[in-house]
Motif scaffolding. Structure first.
Motif, PDB file in Angstrom:
ATOM      1  N   SER A 512      61.046  12.292  28.344  1.00  0.00           N
ATOM      2  CA  SER A 512      60.237  12.603  27.151  1.00  0.00           C
ATOM      3  C   SER A 512      59.877  11.353  26.359  1.00  0.00           C
ATOM      4  CB  SER A 512      61.000  13.591  26.272  1.00  0.00           C
ATOM      5  OG  SER A 512      62.247  13.009  25.912  1.00  0.00           O
ATOM      6  N   VAL A 513      60.730  10.341  26.398  1.00  0.00           N
ATOM      7  CA  VAL A 513      60.448   9.132  25.622  1.00  0.00           C
ATOM      8  C   VAL A 513      60.245   7.912  26.517  1.00  0.00           C
ATOM      9  CG1 VAL A 513      61.622   9.901  23.528  1.00  0.00           C
ATOM     10  CG2 VAL A 513      62.909   8.693  25.302  1.00  0.00           C
ATOM     11  N   ALA A 514      60.214   8.150  27.820  1.00  0.00           N
ATOM     12  CA  ALA A 514      60.164   7.026  28.757  1.00  0.00           C
ATOM     13  C   ALA A 514      58.946   6.141  28.488  1.00  0.00           C
ATOM     14  CB  ALA A 514      60.141   7.551  30.191  1.00  0.00           C
ATOM     15  N   SER A 515      57.881   6.736  28.027  1.00  0.00           N
ATOM     16  CA  SER A 515      56.665   5.931  27.878  1.00  0.00           C
ATOM     17  C   SER A 515      56.328   5.702  26.417  1.00  0.00           C
ATOM     18  CB  SER A 515      55.507   6.652  28.601  1.00  0.00           C
ATOM     19  OG  SER A 515      55.382   7.960  28.058  1.00  0.00           O
ATOM     20  N   ASN A 516      57.371   5.689  25.521  1.00  0.00           N
ATOM     21  CA  ASN A 516      57.068   5.455  24.105  1.00  0.00           C
ATOM     22  C   ASN A 516      56.671   4.008  23.904  1.00  0.00           C
ATOM     23  OD1 ASN A 516      59.266   3.899  22.323  1.00  0.00           O
ATOM     24  ND2 ASN A 516      60.262   4.807  24.127  1.00  0.00           N
ATOM     25  N   SER A 517      56.055   3.767  22.776  1.00  0.00           N
ATOM     26  CA  SER A 517      55.477   2.441  22.565  1.00  0.00           C
ATOM     27  C   SER A 517      56.421   1.547  21.760  1.00  0.00           C
ATOM     28  CB  SER A 517      54.145   2.586  21.814  1.00  0.00           C
ATOM     29  OG  SER A 517      54.399   3.318  20.617  1.00  0.00           O
ATOM     30  N   ASN A 518      57.610   2.061  21.388  1.00  0.00           N
ATOM     31  CA  ASN A 518      58.504   1.299  20.500  1.00  0.00           C
ATOM     32  C   ASN A 518      59.607   0.524  21.244  1.00  0.00           C
ATOM     33  OD1 ASN A 518      57.052   2.517  18.398  1.00  0.00           O
ATOM     34  ND2 ASN A 518      58.448   4.270  18.393  1.00  0.00           N
ATOM     35  N   PHE A 519      60.344   1.207  22.128  1.00  0.00           N
ATOM     36  CA  PHE A 519      61.519   0.589  22.789  1.00  0.00           C
ATOM     37  C   PHE A 519      61.512   0.855  24.279  1.00  0.00           C
ATOM     38  CE2 PHE A 519      62.762   2.309  18.583  1.00  0.00           C
ATOM     39  CZ  PHE A 519      62.996   1.128  17.918  1.00  0.00           C
ATOM     40  N   LYS A 534      59.544  -3.084  22.142  1.00  0.00           N
ATOM     41  CA  LYS A 534      58.338  -3.130  22.979  1.00  0.00           C
ATOM     42  C   LYS A 534      57.174  -3.715  22.184  1.00  0.00           C
ATOM     43  CE  LYS A 534      56.934   0.178  26.557  1.00  0.00           C
ATOM     44  NZ  LYS A 534      56.856   1.623  26.834  1.00  0.00           N
ATOM     45  N   ARG A 535      57.381  -3.710  20.866  1.00  0.00           N
ATOM     46  CA  ARG A 535      56.322  -4.217  19.988  1.00  0.00           C
ATOM     47  C   ARG A 535      56.975  -4.880  18.793  1.00  0.00           C
ATOM     48  NH1 ARG A 535      55.621  -1.008  15.326  1.00  0.00           N
ATOM     49  NH2 ARG A 535      56.522   1.100  15.425  1.00  0.00           N
ATOM     50  N   GLY A 536      56.185  -5.542  17.950  1.00  0.00           N
ATOM     51  CA  GLY A 536      56.671  -6.088  16.687  1.00  0.00           C
ATOM     52  C   GLY A 536      56.115  -5.243  15.556  1.00  0.00           C
ATOM     53  N   GLU A 542      57.048   2.094   6.455  1.00  0.00           N
ATOM     54  CA  GLU A 542      56.419   3.068   7.352  1.00  0.00           C
ATOM     55  C   GLU A 542      57.465   4.045   7.910  1.00  0.00           C
ATOM     56  OE1 GLU A 542      54.419   0.840  10.363  1.00  0.00           O
ATOM     57  OE2 GLU A 542      53.146  -0.194   8.886  1.00  0.00           O
ATOM     58  N   GLN A 543      58.552   3.481   8.485  1.00  0.00           N
ATOM     59  CA  GLN A 543      59.603   4.345   9.066  1.00  0.00           C
ATOM     60  C   GLN A 543      60.939   3.633   8.940  1.00  0.00           C
ATOM     61  OE1 GLN A 543      58.540   6.151  12.772  1.00  0.00           O
ATOM     62  NE2 GLN A 543      60.607   6.974  13.119  1.00  0.00           N
ATOM     63  N   VAL A 544      61.853   4.265   8.302  1.00  0.00           N
ATOM     64  CA  VAL A 544      63.165   3.664   8.007  1.00  0.00           C
ATOM     65  C   VAL A 544      64.087   3.721   9.234  1.00  0.00           C
ATOM     66  CG1 VAL A 544      65.224   3.933   6.585  1.00  0.00           C
ATOM     67  CG2 VAL A 544      62.989   4.263   5.594  1.00  0.00           C
ATOM     68  N   LEU A 545      64.004   4.785   9.981  1.00  0.00           N
ATOM     69  CA  LEU A 545      65.001   5.069  11.027  1.00  0.00           C
ATOM     70  C   LEU A 545      64.305   5.623  12.265  1.00  0.00           C
ATOM     71  CD1 LEU A 545      68.167   5.245  11.302  1.00  0.00           C
ATOM     72  CD2 LEU A 545      67.944   7.641  10.614  1.00  0.00           C
ATOM     73  N   TYR A 546      64.739   5.068  13.435  1.00  0.00           N
ATOM     74  CA  TYR A 546      64.239   5.598  14.717  1.00  0.00           C
ATOM     75  C   TYR A 546      65.414   6.221  15.444  1.00  0.00           C
ATOM     76  CZ  TYR A 546      59.946   2.947  13.954  1.00  0.00           C
ATOM     77  OH  TYR A 546      58.785   2.470  13.429  1.00  0.00           O
ATOM     78  N   ARG A 547      65.185   7.366  16.071  1.00  0.00           N
ATOM     79  CA  ARG A 547      66.241   8.012  16.868  1.00  0.00           C
ATOM     80  C   ARG A 547      65.802   7.994  18.316  1.00  0.00           C
ATOM     81  NH1 ARG A 547      70.038  10.459  13.827  1.00  0.00           N
ATOM     82  NH2 ARG A 547      69.524  10.784  11.618  1.00  0.00           N
TER      83      ARG A 547
END
Ligand SMILES: *[C@@H]1O[C@H](CO)[C@@H](O)[C@H](O)[C@H]1NC(C)=O
Ligand SMILES: *[C@@H]1O[C@H](CO)[C@@H](O)[C@H](O)[C@H]1NC(C)=O
Length: 631
Positions: A512-519, A534-536, A542-547
């Motif tokens: 489900s998250v394999a192709s996310n743009s963050n990590f 994966k990005r800077g 914008e977003q405090v916390l990523y799960r």
């Protein structure tokens, strides 16, 4: 004893009988009586004179004395005033007191002739001696008596026992008054005394202490060489016969019988036997030995106080194996005297029969420790092994098995009362309890007091029933200024199972998250994985916390997996990438806060604590360098 009258020169150097009468030019003479020879200046007087009249001692006479009364005789010296008197006209000397030679044997006196009118000496002063003549007035005395002496029993005739000695106060140089002779008055025919030396000796050979061990002798000493009229004294001599080893030990019986229970503990006393010995002390000391004993079940030692042999159990008894023993026991004197071995052997033997009595013994497990294994996923009721016990008694009673429930409180297992088969009663979990140590009781069916104990140690074998999880709860920080491709966390995993060849974990992002743009996730293939940006341009505003969900798979068969969520907080960082503040946007506190403000802030923090623990942790980390608060 009176001798003849004589006359000697008072000043002559060597008076003899030949020149005694009116010779030698001496100016005056002593008249005296003497028995053997003329001694020019001695008088003799008998001691212990008891007559009423003063005892005549002798007469002084001076040549100058013409018998006309012009000369006067004067006496001076020892006893001249108290004992001796002189007739100033005639020169006759008398003793006025009884004399005792043993008190004083000599008196030295001076005689002088003076002119009666002028008191001027007509002669030089002259010295003479009055010697007190001994009579036998002292009996012999044993000053060291009474005597105590010892002599070994069985001594040869004539063995010296002791030497006695009597002393006699009379004059040893004159007559027989002090010459003593010894004789034995009491103690014959066992002992004798040498008449001259006083040495006491045995007068019989082989006197036996075991018949009579003490003799009291009376020894007499008599003076005058023992003749009639002599004086005598006695002493006692107590002679003790000392022991020699002349009696061999003997058992009073040729056989003895004892009974013991088979349960008698090792080192217990089975019996005491004694060989009798008429001797005493070291001569009655005994050494015991078991000559026939079979398997070395018994030992024997000597009781040093009683010289008995103590039979001691050395090995456990078992009625069912052997119910009687025939011991042959030998007693030997410890100190044998070669001089008496001709009397016979100084050893004796006897038979001791020990009968073993049966006692009811509890069942025994031939193998005390029964090891068993069971798989963690074994189904309930499956048999995992069998224990076995038997009654050692000849009755061989039936046995019922049970589990000591103190060793299986949660009742994971059952045992079949008759067969001893152990089975599971509940699902097992190796991760909770991997070894069960059960105490199994075996009870005689007919006698519940007879209980034996064994152990069943059950090892639970692992199955892969636990998925891997994060090794710790990660707190991942992500800097706002992080570049793409930066590792922000390395993760590892744990698994409660215990694979035989170690753990191997596989990490991945779920589809489900394999192709996310963050990590992205990189499996390092060493049971760790790296989380990479994966990005800077991450912004707290914008977003405090990523799960980020992470999938971890173990290498079990079949494999188990779990999805774990990694929380990533976005932080404000300095140029070195050290987080300054994380989570919600921070408000920098002005210096010099009022108490009211602090209380408000504390209240805010407490609210946070109740609401979201994790965020407070973030605040704690971030606030180390600067005082930043958020609410
Ligand atoms: C099992 O328990 C008994 C009694 O508590 C103990 O003597 C024995 O050593 C134990 N065995 C094991 C393998 O733990
Ligand atoms: C990636 O970031 C975007 C923007 O912040 C967000 O909407 C999205 O949910 C993120 N995806 C994951 C898997 O975190």
């Amino acid at each position: 004893i009176l001798g003849c009258w004589g006359l000697i020169s008072a000043s002559g150097a060597s008076g003899t009988q030949n020149r005694a009468q009116h010779t030698a030019g001496g100016p005056w003479e002593l008249l005296r009586r003497h028995k053997r020879s003329w001694v020019w200046n001695q008088f003799f007087v008998l001691e212990e004179y008891t007559g009423e009249e003063p005892l005549y001692v002798g007469k002084l006479h001076s040549d100058v004395d013409k018998g006309d009364g012009k000369v006067k005789y004067v006496l001076s010296g020892e006893g001249s005033t108290s004992i001796f008197t002189i007739d100033e006209n005639t020169g006759d000397i008398h003793a006025t007191k009884r004399l005792d030679r043993e008190e004083q044997a000599y008196y030295t006196l001076q005689a002088q002739a003076v002119d009666r009118l002028t008191n001027i000496p007509v002669e030089p002063r002259s010295e003479f001696v009055v010697k007190v003549q001994d009579i036998n007035d002292n009996e012999p005395k044993f000053l060291d008596g009474p005597y105590m002496a010892g002599v070994p029993e069985m001594s040869a005739l004539g063995t010296t026992v002791v030497q006695v000695a009597a002393t006699d106060a009379d004059d040893p140089t004159y007559g027989n008054s002090a010459r003593v002779v010894y004789s034995i008055i009491s103690g014959q025919p066992y002992f004798s005394v040498d008449p001259k030396t006083g040495v006491v000796r045995t007068a019989l050979p082989n006197m036996d202490r075991e018949v009579k061990d003490q003799y009291v002798l009376v020894i007499q000493a008599k003076d005058m060489v023992g003749q009639m009229g002599g004086l005598s004294g006695t002493t006692s001599v107590t002679v003790t016969l000392t022991d020699v080893n002349d009696n061999p030990p003997r058992f009073s019986r040729k056989n003895y019988q004892y009974m013991v229970l088979e349960s008698l503990p090792v080192a217990s006393v089975v019996a005491r036997v004694k060989a009798l010995d008429n001797d005493i002390g070291p001569n009655a000391e005994m050494e015991y030995r078991i000559m026939e004993d079979g398997p070395g079940v018994f030992n024997i030692t000597t009781d040093e106080d009683t010289q008995e042999g103590i039979i001691i159990l050395q090995k456990p008894l078992d009625f069912e194996t052997k119910n009687s023993f025939n011991l042959r026991i030998e007693a030997t004197n410890r100190n044998i005297d070669p001089a008496f071995v001709h009397l016979g052997s100084f050893s004796d033997t006897t038979s001791v029969k020990v009968t073993v009595e049966d006692v009811n013994e509890p069942p025994v497990f031939p193998t005390q420790l029964n090891k068993m294994v069971v798989s963690e996923d074994a189904r309930v009721g499956i048999s995992i092994g069998r224990v076995s016990a038997h009654d050692p008694d000849s009755s061989n009673s039936a046995i019922r098995y049970s589990i000591d429930r103190n060793t299986d409180l949660e009742r994971f297992f059952n045992v079949d009362a008759l067969s001893g088969v152990i089975s599971t009663a509940k699902p097992l979990d190796r991760e909770v309890n991997s070894v069960h140590n059960l105490t199994i009781l075996a009870m005689e069916s007919h006698d519940p007091t007879q209980v034996g104990k064994g152990f069943a140690v059950i090892t639970v074998l692992d199955i892969n029933d636990n998925p891997p999880v994060f090794a710790i709860e990660y707190e991942t920080l992500l800097c706002e200024n992080a570049a793409p491709g930066q590792v922000i966390q390395t993760i590892s995993a744990v698994d409660k199972d215990e694979p035989p060849s170690g753990h191997r974990f596989y990490f991945a992002l779920p589809p489900s998250v394999a192709s996310n743009s963050n990590f992205t996730l990189r499996d390092n293939k060493d049971n760790t994985a790296s989380i990479v940006t994966k990005r800077g341009g991450f912004r707290r505003r914008e977003q405090v916390l990523y799960r980020l969900p992470v999938l971890i798979v173990d290498s079990g068969s079949p494999a188990l997996s779990s999805t774990n969520t990694l929380s990533v907080s976005v932080c404000d960082c300095d140029s070195d990438g050290v987080a300054q503040s994380c989570g919600a946007v921070a408000y920098t506190l002005p210096a010099g806060l009022s108490t009211g403000a602090l209380v408000a802030i504390l209240g805010c923090i407490i609210t946070l604590l109740g609401k979201n623990n994790r965020d407070v942790n973030y605040w704690r980390q971030a606030s180390q360098d600067s005082l930043n608060f958020y609410c």
